[in-house]
Design an enzyme around this catalytic site. Structure first.
Site, PDB file in Angstrom:
ATOM      1  N   HIS A 143      13.077  37.919  36.206  1.00  0.00           N
ATOM      2  CA  HIS A 143      13.562  38.007  37.595  1.00  0.00           C
ATOM      3  C   HIS A 143      12.620  38.848  38.451  1.00  0.00           C
ATOM      4  O   HIS A 143      12.335  38.491  39.591  1.00  0.00           O
ATOM      5  CB  HIS A 143      14.960  38.616  37.656  1.00  0.00           C
ATOM      6  CG  HIS A 143      16.060  37.656  37.376  1.00  0.00           C
ATOM      7  ND1 HIS A 143      16.335  36.572  38.185  1.00  0.00           N
ATOM      8  CD2 HIS A 143      16.976  37.621  36.373  1.00  0.00           C
ATOM      9  CE1 HIS A 143      17.362  35.909  37.686  1.00  0.00           C
ATOM     10  NE2 HIS A 143      17.772  36.519  36.591  1.00  0.00           N
ATOM     11  N   GLY A 167      23.269  41.846  32.256  1.00  0.00           N
ATOM     12  CA  GLY A 167      22.025  42.330  32.840  1.00  0.00           C
ATOM     13  C   GLY A 167      21.947  41.943  34.301  1.00  0.00           C
ATOM     14  O   GLY A 167      22.554  40.961  34.721  1.00  0.00           O
ATOM     15  N   HIS A 194      14.639  38.215  30.009  1.00  0.00           N
ATOM     16  CA  HIS A 194      15.280  37.449  31.084  1.00  0.00           C
ATOM     17  C   HIS A 194      15.241  38.231  32.398  1.00  0.00           C
ATOM     18  O   HIS A 194      14.877  37.694  33.440  1.00  0.00           O
ATOM     19  CB  HIS A 194      16.728  37.141  30.667  1.00  0.00           C
ATOM     20  CG  HIS A 194      17.553  36.445  31.696  1.00  0.00           C
ATOM     21  ND1 HIS A 194      17.948  35.135  31.560  1.00  0.00           N
ATOM     22  CD2 HIS A 194      18.072  36.867  32.877  1.00  0.00           C
ATOM     23  CE1 HIS A 194      18.670  34.787  32.616  1.00  0.00           C
ATOM     24  NE2 HIS A 194      18.763  35.827  33.422  1.00  0.00           N
ATOM     25  N   GLU A 195      15.601  39.525  32.340  1.00  0.00           N
ATOM     26  CA  GLU A 195      15.646  40.341  33.567  1.00  0.00           C
ATOM     27  C   GLU A 195      14.242  40.649  34.089  1.00  0.00           C
ATOM     28  O   GLU A 195      14.025  40.672  35.296  1.00  0.00           O
ATOM     29  CB  GLU A 195      16.445  41.626  33.327  1.00  0.00           C
ATOM     30  CG  GLU A 195      17.895  41.414  32.929  1.00  0.00           C
ATOM     31  CD  GLU A 195      18.692  40.512  33.857  1.00  0.00           C
ATOM     32  OE1 GLU A 195      18.404  40.446  35.067  1.00  0.00           O
ATOM     33  OE2 GLU A 195      19.628  39.848  33.359  1.00  0.00           O
ATOM     34  N   CYS A 226      23.118  33.080  33.739  1.00  0.00           N
ATOM     35  CA  CYS A 226      22.523  33.964  34.729  1.00  0.00           C
ATOM     36  C   CYS A 226      23.496  34.133  35.884  1.00  0.00           C
ATOM     37  O   CYS A 226      24.085  33.153  36.355  1.00  0.00           O
ATOM     38  CB  CYS A 226      21.204  33.369  35.218  1.00  0.00           C
ATOM     39  SG  CYS A 226      20.343  34.380  36.427  1.00  0.00           S
ATOM     40  N   LEU A 227      23.654  35.367  36.340  1.00  0.00           N
ATOM     41  CA  LEU A 227      24.533  35.623  37.473  1.00  0.00           C
ATOM     42  C   LEU A 227      24.020  34.930  38.736  1.00  0.00           C
ATOM     43  O   LEU A 227      24.799  34.673  39.656  1.00  0.00           O
ATOM     44  CB  LEU A 227      24.687  37.123  37.702  1.00  0.00           C
ATOM     45  CG  LEU A 227      25.359  37.889  36.564  1.00  0.00           C
ATOM     46  CD1 LEU A 227      25.359  39.388  36.849  1.00  0.00           C
ATOM     47  CD2 LEU A 227      26.768  37.379  36.311  1.00  0.00           C
ATOM     48  N   GLN A 277      17.810  40.256  42.121  1.00  0.00           N
ATOM     49  CA  GLN A 277      18.995  39.406  42.261  1.00  0.00           C
ATOM     50  C   GLN A 277      19.929  39.864  43.383  1.00  0.00           C
ATOM     51  O   GLN A 277      20.781  39.099  43.810  1.00  0.00           O
ATOM     52  CB  GLN A 277      19.766  39.338  40.940  1.00  0.00           C
ATOM     53  CG  GLN A 277      19.011  38.600  39.846  1.00  0.00           C
ATOM     54  CD  GLN A 277      19.767  38.638  38.557  1.00  0.00           C
ATOM     55  OE1 GLN A 277      19.590  39.554  37.750  1.00  0.00           O
ATOM     56  NE2 GLN A 277      20.632  37.654  38.348  1.00  0.00           N
TER      57      GLN A 277
END
Length: 188
Positions: free
Chosen positions: A158, A66, A154-155, A112-113, A71
């Site tokens: 963000h 994701g 989660h996304e 997480c990226l 991000q």
């Protein structure tokens, strides 16, 4: 572009390439831009299609499941994900929100990226109803459970300026921050 519900199934419009896809730089914690709240998407055009292409390309290259526009320092309410094993089910959610269907919390090890190299157990509601728009602005809803539910939540976090480290204990958060800051200094 062909889009069925929230599934993003083509990268190009007809046979013409709108613009070459680009790999975007992923912001890393503790970058303060990750805390910015994303604004709604109001224009559904070719530039949005290119951004979605870029998000998928960046996510797949980084081996993520994701990626939120926040991000990559684009503060619009847009996220992409692909939780399939074969990475063949890309989904784009524009202006997403969710409501909890099942209050029961389930734990998943989240990474997480934007927080590379760290995985921690986070508890989130097990089932949610996601409301969003597709690439053309058409509204849709899906029910999500399992890893899809976790990923969507989660996304969306963000987009609201929140990171999974915010769910961790006050002892773990600063340790992760210090370690990443140290790594950033080394690579600079």
């Amino acid at each position: 572009m062909q889009v069925t519900d929230c599934t993003f199934s083509a990268f190009y419009t007809s046979t013409e390439l709108i613009e070459p896809m680009a790999i975007r730089q992923i912001l890393e914690f503790p970058d303060p831009r990750l805390r910015k709240i994303a604004a709604p998407v109001t224009v559904f055009d070719a530039k949005l299609e290119v951004l979605i292409d870029d998000l998928f390309e960046t996510m797949y290259l980084a081996q993520g499941i994701g990626l939120a526009a926040t991000q990559v320092n684009v503060h619009r309410r847009l996220l992409v994900l692909d939780v399939s094993e074969n990475k063949d089910s890309p989904q784009a959610f524009i202006n997403p929100s969710f409501e909890i269907i099942e209050e029961e919390l389930v734990e998943h090890d989240e990474g997480c990226l934007s927080v590379p190299g760290f995985y921690e157990t986070v508890a989130r509601p097990s089932r949610v109803k996601v409301s969003a728009q597709d690439i053309h602005g058409k509204k849709f809803e899906i029910e999500a459970e399992g890893i899809l539910s976790t990923c969507v939540q989660h996304e969306i976090d963000h987009l609201d300026g929140k990171l999974f480290v915010d769910y961790l204990s006050p002892l773990k958060r600063p340790r992760i921050r210090l370690k990443l800051e140290k790594e950033h200094k080394k690579s600079a």
